[in-house]
Design an enzyme around this catalytic site. Structure first.
Site, PDB file in Angstrom:
ATOM      1  CG  HIS A  44      -1.984   0.981   1.241  1.00 41.07           C
ATOM      2  ND1 HIS A  44      -3.238   0.726   1.744  1.00 41.07           N
ATOM      3  CD2 HIS A  44      -2.016   2.270   0.811  1.00 41.07           C
ATOM      4  CE1 HIS A  44      -3.984   1.804   1.624  1.00 41.07           C
ATOM      5  NE2 HIS A  44      -3.267   2.764   1.065  1.00 41.07           N
ATOM      6  CD  GLU A  71      -4.025  -2.426   0.639  1.00 41.74           C
ATOM      7  OE1 GLU A  71      -4.816  -3.363   0.440  1.00 41.74           O
ATOM      8  OE2 GLU A  71      -3.688  -2.046   1.766  1.00 41.74           O
ATOM      9  CG  HIS A 191      -8.257  -2.077   8.067  1.00 45.79           C
ATOM     10  ND1 HIS A 191      -7.875  -1.681   9.315  1.00 45.79           N
ATOM     11  CD2 HIS A 191      -7.663  -1.234   7.204  1.00 45.79           C
ATOM     12  CE1 HIS A 191      -7.091  -0.627   9.199  1.00 45.79           C
ATOM     13  NE2 HIS A 191      -6.925  -0.340   7.931  1.00 45.79           N
TER      14      HIS A 191
END
Ligand code: PXP
Length: 240
Positions: A44, A71, A191
């Site tokens: 990320h 991401e 998450h």
């Protein structure tokens, strides 16, 4: 349906960046995650490059043998990077510049045209696309309308409620998963998933295609070692 484990290696980059230099070596850790059983690697990159750097993303791609998922917030530099690197999957995340970590899914109603155009652009390179969303059936339907291949369900609220009432914690996610099946869009999740809450999530969302896990997995590895930890997570995903 098997659920793939993609290991988010941002925390490894954070540790490396704390001292500069190459310890721990990001490429080595990514390869070891694959050797230990991970079915994908997630990164990320953020605009300030405080953990994964754009250069890391470029050097990781040829070194990986499993699925590469990038991401991030689709700002121009992110889109240029992903079109250049051509990973297997790009997950679009509406994270603010100053957010410590992603903290909500897209407002698709507001950003529909932008998301549709971005997804169309990624598709010109045959990149699978996923949109990070909150578990809401209407948002799932809107996600399908953008042309995305998958949604990634933001699981922080599940993880927060799980210790108190796991049935309540999973309820919205079951509804979102049903909507996803109706509109034929694939489901990823991520998450705050961990060794305690992962098996229950997977059991109630049997159509779950992939989870990306970073913080808890890398923290668990301090105690159990990376190889054991990845095996423990894989076992949670295979639990009946
Ligand atoms: N999915 C997205 C979109 C994220 O931003 C993150 C955190 O970088 C994760 C999944 C993984 O979350 P965690 O580090 O809590 O496992």
């Amino acid at each position: 349906m098997p659920t793939r484990l993609s290991v988010n290696i941002n925390k490894i980059a954070t540790l490396r960046n704390a001292r500069g230099g190459q310890i721990p070596n990001l490429l080595q850790v990514a390869s070891d995650c694959e050797r230990f059983g991970a079915q994908g690697i997630t990164v990320h990159p953020r605009p300030d490059e405080r953990h994964i750097r754009y250069d890391d993303v470029r050097t990781l791609k040829p070194a990986l043998h499993t699925e590469f998922n990038i991401e991030g917030n689709p700002i121009d530099s992110f889109i240029t990077l992903t079109l250049d690197v051509c990973p297997h999957q790009v997950t679009l995340v509406p994270d603010a510049h100053d957010a410590i970590t992603s903290n909500t899914g897209w407002n698709i109603k507001k950003h529909a045209r932008f998301l549709r155009n971005t997804i169309a652009l990624l598709k010109t390179k045959h990149i699978r696309t996923s949109i990070f969303i909150n578990p809401d059936p209407d948002t799932v339907r809107r996600a399908a309308d953008t042309g995305a291949d998958r949604i990634e369900l933001y699981t922080e609220p599940y993880a927060a409620r799980y210790p108190h009432n796991r049935r309540q914690a999973i309820a919205d996610f079951i509804q979102a998963a049903q909507a996803a099946q109706e509109v034929n869009i694939g489901i990823n999740a991520g998450h705050d998933l961990n060794l305690h809450n992962l098996a229950y999530f997977r059991r109630h969302i049997p159509t779950l295609l992939e989870v990306s896990i970073g913080h808890a997995l890398i923290s668990d590895a301090l105690y159990f070692g990376l190889e054991n930890t990845i095996q423990l997570y894989l076992r949670q995903l295979q639990a009946p």
